[in-house]
Design a protein around this motif. Structure first.
Motif, mmCIF file in Angstrom:
data_model
loop_
_atom_site.group_PDB
_atom_site.id
_atom_site.type_symbol
_atom_site.label_atom_id
_atom_site.label_comp_id
_atom_site.label_asym_id
_atom_site.label_seq_id
_atom_site.Cartn_x
_atom_site.Cartn_y
_atom_site.Cartn_z
ATOM 1 N N TYR A 1 16.814 6.576 -4.336
ATOM 2 C CA TYR A 1 17.340 5.380 -3.678
ATOM 3 C C TYR A 1 16.517 5.037 -2.433
ATOM 4 O O TYR A 1 16.178 3.871 -2.196
ATOM 5 C CB TYR A 1 18.806 5.564 -3.293
ATOM 6 C CG TYR A 1 19.373 4.368 -2.563
ATOM 7 C CD1 TYR A 1 19.828 3.257 -3.277
ATOM 8 C CD2 TYR A 1 19.402 4.312 -1.175
ATOM 9 C CE1 TYR A 1 20.307 2.136 -2.615
ATOM 10 C CE2 TYR A 1 19.870 3.203 -0.506
ATOM 11 C CZ TYR A 1 20.326 2.123 -1.230
ATOM 12 O OH TYR A 1 20.788 1.006 -0.569
ATOM 13 N N ARG A 2 16.198 6.056 -1.630
ATOM 14 C CA ARG A 2 15.438 5.810 -0.399
ATOM 15 C C ARG A 2 14.072 5.209 -0.709
ATOM 16 O O ARG A 2 13.614 4.290 -0.021
ATOM 17 C CB ARG A 2 15.255 7.119 0.383
ATOM 18 C CG ARG A 2 16.465 7.569 1.155
ATOM 19 C CD ARG A 2 16.074 8.520 2.286
ATOM 20 N NE ARG A 2 15.244 9.625 1.833
ATOM 21 C CZ ARG A 2 15.699 10.812 1.468
ATOM 22 N NH1 ARG A 2 17.007 11.040 1.474
ATOM 23 N NH2 ARG A 2 14.877 11.767 1.087
ATOM 24 N N VAL A 3 13.411 5.722 -1.737
ATOM 25 C CA VAL A 3 12.087 5.216 -2.111
ATOM 26 C C VAL A 3 12.177 3.749 -2.533
ATOM 27 O O VAL A 3 11.410 2.901 -2.049
ATOM 28 C CB VAL A 3 11.478 6.070 -3.248
ATOM 29 C CG1 VAL A 3 10.248 5.374 -3.841
ATOM 30 C CG2 VAL A 3 11.105 7.455 -2.733
ATOM 31 N N ILE A 4 13.117 3.449 -3.425
ATOM 32 C CA ILE A 4 13.254 2.075 -3.923
ATOM 33 C C ILE A 4 13.598 1.126 -2.785
ATOM 34 O O ILE A 4 13.009 0.050 -2.632
ATOM 35 C CB ILE A 4 14.335 2.003 -5.026
ATOM 36 C CG1 ILE A 4 14.006 2.941 -6.193
ATOM 37 C CG2 ILE A 4 14.493 0.559 -5.517
ATOM 38 C CD1 ILE A 4 12.657 2.734 -6.809
ATOM 39 N N GLY B 1 2.786 9.257 -2.590
ATOM 40 C CA GLY B 1 2.491 7.845 -2.809
ATOM 41 C C GLY B 1 2.355 7.510 -4.284
ATOM 42 O O GLY B 1 2.886 6.502 -4.762
ATOM 43 N N ILE B 2 1.636 8.369 -5.031
ATOM 44 C CA ILE B 2 1.473 8.145 -6.472
ATOM 45 C C ILE B 2 2.830 8.266 -7.173
ATOM 46 O O ILE B 2 3.159 7.467 -8.051
ATOM 47 C CB ILE B 2 0.478 9.160 -7.067
ATOM 48 C CG1 ILE B 2 -0.906 8.977 -6.449
ATOM 49 C CG2 ILE B 2 0.387 8.998 -8.591
ATOM 50 C CD1 ILE B 2 -1.908 10.048 -6.842
ATOM 51 N N ARG B 3 3.614 9.283 -6.762
ATOM 52 C CA ARG B 3 4.944 9.468 -7.369
ATOM 53 C C ARG B 3 5.839 8.264 -7.117
ATOM 54 O O ARG B 3 6.499 7.764 -8.032
ATOM 55 C CB ARG B 3 5.607 10.719 -6.775
ATOM 56 C CG ARG B 3 6.993 11.013 -7.342
ATOM 57 C CD ARG B 3 7.809 11.869 -6.387
ATOM 58 N NE ARG B 3 8.049 11.179 -5.132
ATOM 59 C CZ ARG B 3 8.472 11.771 -4.014
ATOM 60 N NH1 ARG B 3 8.677 13.080 -4.003
ATOM 61 N NH2 ARG B 3 8.688 11.059 -2.914
ATOM 62 N N ASP B 4 5.865 7.769 -5.888
ATOM 63 C CA ASP B 4 6.728 6.636 -5.551
ATOM 64 C C ASP B 4 6.342 5.386 -6.344
ATOM 65 O O ASP B 4 7.200 4.669 -6.860
ATOM 66 C CB ASP B 4 6.655 6.341 -4.051
ATOM 67 C CG ASP B 4 7.235 7.463 -3.204
ATOM 68 O OD1 ASP B 4 7.825 8.402 -3.782
ATOM 69 O OD2 ASP B 4 7.091 7.400 -1.967
ATOM 70 N N SER C 1 0.858 -1.188 0.000
ATOM 71 C CA SER C 1 0.000 0.000 0.000
ATOM 72 C C SER C 1 0.898 1.243 0.000
ATOM 73 O O SER C 1 1.642 1.468 0.957
ATOM 74 C CB SER C 1 -0.899 0.010 1.240
ATOM 75 O OG SER C 1 -1.794 -1.076 1.203
ATOM 76 N N PHE C 2 0.837 1.992 -1.066
ATOM 77 C CA PHE C 2 1.601 3.235 -1.147
ATOM 78 C C PHE C 2 0.847 4.343 -0.403
ATOM 79 O O PHE C 2 -0.371 4.274 -0.228
ATOM 80 C CB PHE C 2 1.819 3.628 -2.611
ATOM 81 C CG PHE C 2 2.749 2.710 -3.342
ATOM 82 C CD1 PHE C 2 4.115 2.953 -3.382
ATOM 83 C CD2 PHE C 2 2.251 1.581 -3.984
ATOM 84 C CE1 PHE C 2 4.969 2.100 -4.048
ATOM 85 C CE2 PHE C 2 3.105 0.711 -4.662
ATOM 86 C CZ PHE C 2 4.472 0.975 -4.686
ATOM 87 N N LYS C 3 1.589 5.332 0.042
ATOM 88 C CA LYS C 3 0.982 6.430 0.794
ATOM 89 C C LYS C 3 -0.088 7.141 -0.036
ATOM 90 O O LYS C 3 -0.030 7.160 -1.258
ATOM 91 C CB LYS C 3 2.053 7.446 1.197
ATOM 92 C CG LYS C 3 3.031 6.942 2.240
ATOM 93 C CD LYS C 3 3.880 8.077 2.800
ATOM 94 C CE LYS C 3 4.747 8.724 1.740
ATOM 95 N NZ LYS C 3 5.651 9.751 2.339
ATOM 96 N N GLU C 4 -1.019 7.737 0.660
ATOM 97 C CA GLU C 4 -2.049 8.520 -0.019
ATOM 98 C C GLU C 4 -1.441 9.824 -0.541
ATOM 99 O O GLU C 4 -0.486 10.346 0.014
ATOM 100 C CB GLU C 4 -3.185 8.845 0.954
ATOM 101 C CG GLU C 4 -3.990 7.645 1.424
ATOM 102 C CD GLU C 4 -4.868 7.068 0.314
ATOM 103 O OE1 GLU C 4 -5.289 7.838 -0.565
ATOM 104 O OE2 GLU C 4 -5.118 5.850 0.345
ATOM 105 N N GLY C 5 -2.007 10.344 -1.606
ATOM 106 C CA GLY C 5 -1.607 11.660 -2.082
ATOM 107 C C GLY C 5 -0.430 11.657 -3.041
ATOM 108 O O GLY C 5 -0.026 10.612 -3.577
#
Length: 296
Positions: A221-224, A130-133, A123-127
């Motif tokens: 890098y942090r996101v991945i 989250g969509i960008r990640d 579950s990606f973050k809302e907003g």
């Protein structure tokens, strides 16, 4: 001839990427500082190989990997080759230097099950973030683009109606990459959320931070790493591993090596062939299962 002139040469005449040019400048700058601190030498054009060798020893003693040391020395060697070409020096002090031995890195791609779990179960973050990640992860995995290419992607490079993006690769080589249908839909969602940011500073670029600035290497890098750690115990969870996974999965499904080469933006097949060691295992399974001479 100054280092500045050399960097201009590799940038404008050799057409190297800004990332490569910056690395050259950093490596040569490191050596200049070493010479100043160790030998009180400001002009590195007149150094000897023994002095360069002492820098190599100091790097190794500082636990710098052989691979990184070789890259730094390659930068320095290119600089001296340039000085020799323009007539500032007669002999390249690194002409006979042999690179340090390095072990071949065996990068383990993520399995199809791991990628499926990431894209379907997490579950990606809302907003906006989250969509960008999610878009960043899906785009890296389904297109095989490099982290730098993702960061530098601009709005003018998107052709969502045609289902393609244009990326600027190494040595400023452009290539067109097809998008999967789901990615196009995710792009639309992201661009809507992007337009709703309070302020946008770097308006030309596709991927932005929540403050409206162009994203940067450590953010990607942090996101991945964050999301992949939720579905995999592998030690290395980087953007490059997603590129590696993209190539391996295509080859496992029977994609032509030349086609994968073009998608990755490699200049030679040799660069693409490093990804075939995983697909060979799949080929062995097919061979054993299908050949009539195999005794079951």
């Amino acid at each position: 001839m100054s280092v500045k002139a050399f960097l201009a040469y590799v940038s404008l005449e050799k057409n190297y990427s800004s990332h490569t040019v910056k690395a050259y400048g950093n490596d040569i700058g490191d050596f200049k500082r070493f010479c100043k601190e160790t030998y009180d030498i400001s002009n590195i054009e007149s150094v000897s190989y023994s002095q360069i060798r002492s820098w190599i020893v100091s790097l190794v003693n500082d636990s710098i990997s052989n691979r990184t040391v070789n890259r730094k020395i390659a930068s320095l060697k290119a600089y001296y080759k340039f000085l020799q070409r323009v007539g500032d020096i007669e002999v390249n002090p690194l002409a006979k230097h042999k690179a340090l031995k390095t072990s071949k890195k065996m990068e383990v791609p993520f399995s199809e099950a791991e990628m499926s779990a990431l894209l379907k179960q997490i579950s990606f973050k809302e907003g906006f973030e989250g969509i960008r990640d999610q878009l960043m992860i899906e785009l890296l995995y389904t297109s095989g683009i490099r982290r730098a290419e993702l960061i530098d992607l601009q709005l003018v490079d998107l052709n969502l109606r045609g289902g393609t993006i244009k990326v600027l690769g190494k040595r400023n080589k452009e290539r067109i990459i097809p998008l999967l249908g789901g990615i196009t839909d995710l792009f639309v969602q992201y661009l809507i959320a992007r337009d709703e940011l309070e302020s946008i500073v770097d308006d030309d670029y596709v991927f932005l931070s929540k403050s409206g600035h162009k994203i940067y290497e450590t953010l990607v890098y942090r996101v991945i790493n964050k999301y992949l750690s939720e579905v995999s115990q592998k030690a290395k969870r980087s953007p490059h591993i997603l590129r590696h996974t993209f190539a391996t999965h295509l080859l496992n499904k029977g994609a032509d090596l030349n086609s994968v080469k073009e998608l990755l933006g490699h200049s030679s097949l040799a660069s693409t062939q490093v990804y075939t060691h995983n697909s060979i295992a799949e080929l062995k399974k097919v061979h054993l299962a299908s050949h009539p001479r195999n005794k079951k």
